[in-house]
Structure formats: C-alpha cells, structure tokens
Scaffold this active site. Sequence first.
Site, mmCIF file in Angstrom:
data_model
loop_
_atom_site.group_PDB
_atom_site.id
_atom_site.type_symbol
_atom_site.label_atom_id
_atom_site.label_comp_id
_atom_site.label_asym_id
_atom_site.label_seq_id
_atom_site.Cartn_x
_atom_site.Cartn_y
_atom_site.Cartn_z
ATOM 1 N N ARG A 206 0.866 -1.178 0.000
ATOM 2 C CA ARG A 206 0.000 0.000 0.000
ATOM 3 C C ARG A 206 0.904 1.228 0.000
ATOM 4 N NH1 ARG A 206 -3.538 -2.481 -1.784
ATOM 5 N NH2 ARG A 206 -5.591 -2.953 -0.931
ATOM 6 N N GLU A 237 -3.550 7.974 -3.529
ATOM 7 C CA GLU A 237 -4.189 7.574 -4.794
ATOM 8 C C GLU A 237 -5.608 8.146 -4.796
ATOM 9 O OE1 GLU A 237 -4.048 3.308 -5.276
ATOM 10 O OE2 GLU A 237 -1.902 3.256 -4.922
ATOM 11 N N HIS A 254 -1.300 1.097 -9.585
ATOM 12 C CA HIS A 254 -1.889 0.116 -8.665
ATOM 13 C C HIS A 254 -2.556 -1.026 -9.454
ATOM 14 C CE1 HIS A 254 -4.090 -0.470 -4.540
ATOM 15 N NE2 HIS A 254 -3.853 -1.632 -5.125
HETATM 16 N N1 NAD Z 1 -0.559 -3.625 -5.645
HETATM 17 C C1 NAD Z 1 -1.546 -4.508 -5.707
HETATM 18 O O1 NAD Z 1 -2.217 -4.635 -6.707
HETATM 19 C C2 NAD Z 1 -1.811 -5.397 -4.513
HETATM 20 C C3 NAD Z 1 -2.379 -6.648 -4.737
HETATM 21 C C4 NAD Z 1 -2.583 -7.484 -3.644
HETATM 22 C C5 NAD Z 1 -2.263 -7.051 -2.359
HETATM 23 N N2 NAD Z 1 -1.741 -5.818 -2.182
HETATM 24 C C6 NAD Z 1 -1.354 -5.353 -0.831
HETATM 25 O O2 NAD Z 1 -0.361 -6.247 -0.354
HETATM 26 C C7 NAD Z 1 -0.620 -6.519 1.014
HETATM 27 C C8 NAD Z 1 -0.046 -7.881 1.368
HETATM 28 O O3 NAD Z 1 -0.799 -8.909 0.741
HETATM 29 P P1 NAD Z 1 -0.784 -10.384 1.328
HETATM 30 O O4 NAD Z 1 -1.764 -11.162 0.559
HETATM 31 O O5 NAD Z 1 0.595 -10.884 1.390
HETATM 32 O O6 NAD Z 1 -1.335 -10.114 2.781
HETATM 33 P P2 NAD Z 1 -1.185 -11.074 4.042
HETATM 34 O O7 NAD Z 1 -2.126 -10.554 5.042
HETATM 35 O O8 NAD Z 1 -1.276 -12.486 3.617
HETATM 36 O O9 NAD Z 1 0.324 -10.815 4.518
HETATM 37 C C9 NAD Z 1 0.770 -9.617 5.050
HETATM 38 C C10 NAD Z 1 1.960 -9.936 5.935
HETATM 39 O O10 NAD Z 1 2.513 -8.691 6.392
HETATM 40 C C11 NAD Z 1 2.933 -8.927 7.741
HETATM 41 N N3 NAD Z 1 3.106 -7.673 8.455
HETATM 42 C C12 NAD Z 1 2.164 -6.945 9.113
HETATM 43 N N4 NAD Z 1 2.747 -5.882 9.694
HETATM 44 C C13 NAD Z 1 4.069 -5.936 9.398
HETATM 45 C C14 NAD Z 1 5.179 -5.113 9.714
HETATM 46 N N5 NAD Z 1 5.066 -4.016 10.466
HETATM 47 N N6 NAD Z 1 6.397 -5.471 9.230
HETATM 48 C C15 NAD Z 1 6.547 -6.583 8.464
HETATM 49 N N7 NAD Z 1 5.526 -7.414 8.166
HETATM 50 C C16 NAD Z 1 4.293 -7.085 8.606
HETATM 51 C C17 NAD Z 1 1.863 -9.822 8.326
HETATM 52 O O11 NAD Z 1 2.329 -10.493 9.474
HETATM 53 C C18 NAD Z 1 1.583 -10.764 7.172
HETATM 54 O O12 NAD Z 1 2.370 -11.927 7.243
HETATM 55 C C19 NAD Z 1 -2.151 -6.439 1.125
HETATM 56 O O13 NAD Z 1 -2.548 -6.102 2.437
HETATM 57 C C20 NAD Z 1 -2.505 -5.360 0.166
HETATM 58 O O14 NAD Z 1 -2.540 -4.134 0.842
HETATM 59 C C21 NAD Z 1 -1.504 -4.975 -3.228
HETATM 60 O O1 DEZ Z 2 -5.700 -5.462 -2.161
HETATM 61 C C1 DEZ Z 2 -5.764 -5.903 -3.314
HETATM 62 O O2 DEZ Z 2 -6.243 -7.014 -3.575
HETATM 63 C C2 DEZ Z 2 -5.210 -5.100 -4.446
HETATM 64 O O3 DEZ Z 2 -4.625 -3.936 -4.003
HETATM 65 C C3 DEZ Z 2 -6.239 -4.895 -5.514
HETATM 66 O O4 DEZ Z 2 -5.651 -5.190 -6.731
HETATM 67 C C4 DEZ Z 2 -6.785 -3.521 -5.510
HETATM 68 O O5 DEZ Z 2 -7.579 -3.317 -6.639
HETATM 69 P P1 DEZ Z 2 -8.914 -2.453 -6.537
HETATM 70 O O6 DEZ Z 2 -9.758 -3.087 -5.517
HETATM 71 O O7 DEZ Z 2 -8.517 -1.076 -6.123
HETATM 72 O O8 DEZ Z 2 -9.520 -2.518 -7.901
#
Ligand code: NAD
Ligand code: DEZ
Length: 380
Positions: A206, A237, A254
Amino acid sequence: MRIIADENMALVHHFFGHLGQLECVSGRHLHPEQVRDADILLVRSVTTVNKALLDQSRVRFVGSATIGADHLDMQWLNEQGITVSTAPGCNARSVVDYVLTALIHLANQYQFDLTQRVLGIVGLGNVGYLLAKTAQQMGLRVLGCDPLVTRTDIEQLPLNELLEQADIVSLHTPLTKTGTYPTYHLLNAQNLQNLKKQSILINTGRGAAIDNRALLDFLTHRPNYLQAVVLDVWEHEPLPNADLMPLTTIATPHIAGYSLEGKWQGTAFIYQALCQFLQREPQYRLADFLPPNRQLQSIQETGQLWPDLHQVLAQVYPIVNDDTALRQTLGLIDSERALAFDQLRKHYWQRRDLTAYDASHTLYSSKLQTMLVAMGLKTA
Ligand SMILES: NC(=O)c1ccc[n+]([C@@H]2O[C@H](COP(=O)([O-])OP(=O)(O)OC[C@H]3O[C@@H](n4cnc5c(N)ncnc54)[C@H](O)[C@@H]3O)[C@@H](O)[C@H]2O)c1
Ligand SMILES: O=C(O)[C@H](O)[C@H](O)COP(=O)(O)O
C-alpha cells in the site's frame, strides 16, 4: 434482495446476477443514500466502508474482492454484526509476476545477474511468501522481515538489518495505523538512509507504507544512491505525487494484482462467501469462465539469460507499457490526472498470470526453461 456492487468488479453480473437485484455503481464515489436500501454491498479497495457509509443502511454482508482490507472499518462492521468477506491471496500470483517481471526488466536494462542479488521481503504473508519461495527457486538468496509470522525456511531479520543487507527491498505488508507493528510510513526519512547503496526499492503493498514525501526528498538529495525505484502503489491515490513519479524507474497505477486471474478469483471468492452467508448453493465456479491457457512463442535466444528471459516475458507482461501509460498522465492538471489514474485501472488490459502460459511445445534452452518453471509456467 438488493445488491450494490462496484462497477469495476470483474464478472459481477455473471456471478451475482442470479442472487438478487444487482446495481453497479462507482465505488470511488459511493454515497450513503445509494446503499440505504441495499442488503449486500460488494466493493473494491477504493470504497471506504465505515459508519459514515452504512449507518443508515440495512446492509448485512460486505464483500471486498481484494486482498487488502484497510478500506474496511472492521471494528465498526463487527460491532454492527455485519458479515465481511475479503479475498485473501486472490491476486498473490499476479503481484509476484509483477515484481519478478520488473526485476527481470531491470536486470536486462542495467545488465546485472539477478541471482547474485539478495532479495529482502518485508511482509511474509500470501504475497511475500510466494515471492520468497519463487525467488529461492530461481536461485536468489532471500531475507525476510515479518514480526508477526515465523517462516522457518526464510532467514528473518529486523527491518533495519534487512534494509542494510538486501540489494532489493520489496514491501508486501498491509496498511495498518495501530497495533504493535503499524506499517504506516514503515519506510520514512530516518530508515530510508539505511537502504544499501545501489539497491532497488519496490512497493506493491500500500502506498502509505512509504512516506512518499520523505522518499521524494531522499531521491532528490541522493540522486544516484538507489539503482531503481519501482512503485505500483502511492500515497494519496488516485493522485500520486507528481514530483516523485519522474524519479522512479517503473511507475504503475496500482495494477500489480490486476491479472485476469487475480481479479476474477477475487470476485469468485466473495461469491462463494456470499452464497454461504445466504445458505444458497453456488451455481458458478471460476473455472466456468476462465479462458484457455496460452502458448508461449519461441524467441531468438542470445544465450544471455536475463535478456532472453526478458524477451520471453515481453509476451506475457510488457511492464514498460503500464509505466508509459501512467507517465503520460503527468502533464494533466490534478483533477484530470486523478481521473486518468482510475481510467487506466478501469480499462486495464487482459493480462494473464504466468501460470496460464504453456511452454511444453516451445524450444527454449534448459537455462531459460528452468527459470520459467520456477516462475510457475507449465511445461510438459
Ligand atoms: N498492488 C496490488 O495490486 C496489490 C495486490 C494485492 C495485495 N496488495 C497489498 O499487499 C498486502 C499484502 O498482501 P498479502 O496477501 O501478502 O497479505 P497477508 O495478510 O497475507 O500478509 C501480510 C503480511 O505482512 C505482515 N506484516 C504486518 N505488519 C508488518 C510489519 N510491520 N512489518 C513486516 N511485516 C508485517 C503480516 O504479518 C503478514 O504476514 C495487502 O494487504 C494489500 O494491501 C496490493
Ligand atoms: O488489495 C488488493 O487485492 C489489491 O490492491 C487490488 O488489486 C486492488 O484493486 P482495486 O480493488 O482497487 O480494484
């Protein structure tokens, strides 16, 4: 039963049309009046779901087709007895493809051997751990930082030590502002200084996990200190900092999780959860809609691994096109630039996961084949 859904939710009519009266709306601009008479609310990450939105409504199920949940006020929703479902891991593979494609693009551009670099992963959940295992299989040394989980097969370090030791730092934490380990501005003016010289910084978690203003100052005052910065997510964003973007090497709106599989799995996940909530038998599965796998084409191999791998991946995900599209919005006034950011997301092209590609009939050298298999590609 009235269902209000974000108009950008993939396959929303296919999955939810038979469950009730479905109305699709702009998730970014959803107002309390629009949900007052709704029973079910289906959102994406751009809708803040809290007391202000739902206080006057009769919504009793909220589904978010996303991994991230920072847009949901879980405490308030739980207190109201509203059932909430997110889609853990739905687009993890897509994000891993994005990070690896970006790194292979950089290895080709700057002519380095990726396997000689140490990859530091912050957040070892669904995305971070999948990235770690894939990178290890590709031959990289992986360090991890996650105070909340223990992964016995990954060397874990405190954040500052990871920043000092890793050649590549990739952020995969949720956005949290409270608790013992908040991630808001996890990277900030103080600890950005700890990043190794000529390292690569990637954020697909994020935006606000990095203090964007501090990063802008850091990159402005130490222009050649980092080798590259890859940002898919931004503070504020849909209006990324216009001074920061030109200082990044790869900038995207994103979309790391926006593969077709990533988006469709997200919808399928909350469809299953809603059917369970309603005690209805699901009528559809993701497999009913997924198009067939694609065949990778042969390339003119040069014998150099990273340029060759880059050529192969250009068939799957030419990441530079996403970067170019976002940079083209930089000349616009702020209101139009914010709209353009959302439009790029709304009309995103049909990218497939690497696992949807088949190379069983393609002649690649064994070096190349090994890397592709590690990245999840199908072979005979
Ligand atoms: N850019 C995109 O399109 C996109 C897509 C999917 C997810 N995401 C983001 O990626 C994040 C992670 O996804 P995920 O599926 O791995 O989530 P998840 O919940 O499976 O894993 C997140 C991990 O981060 C760890 N964490 C929490 N606080 C922390 C800290 N201070 N330092 C280090 N580690 C910490 C947690 O313990 C956990 O293991 C989501 O929360 C979402 O915000 C972005
Ligand atoms: O958290 C997620 O799964 C991702 O950040 C996801 O791709 C966000 O996409 P949006 O919901 O903004 O379309």
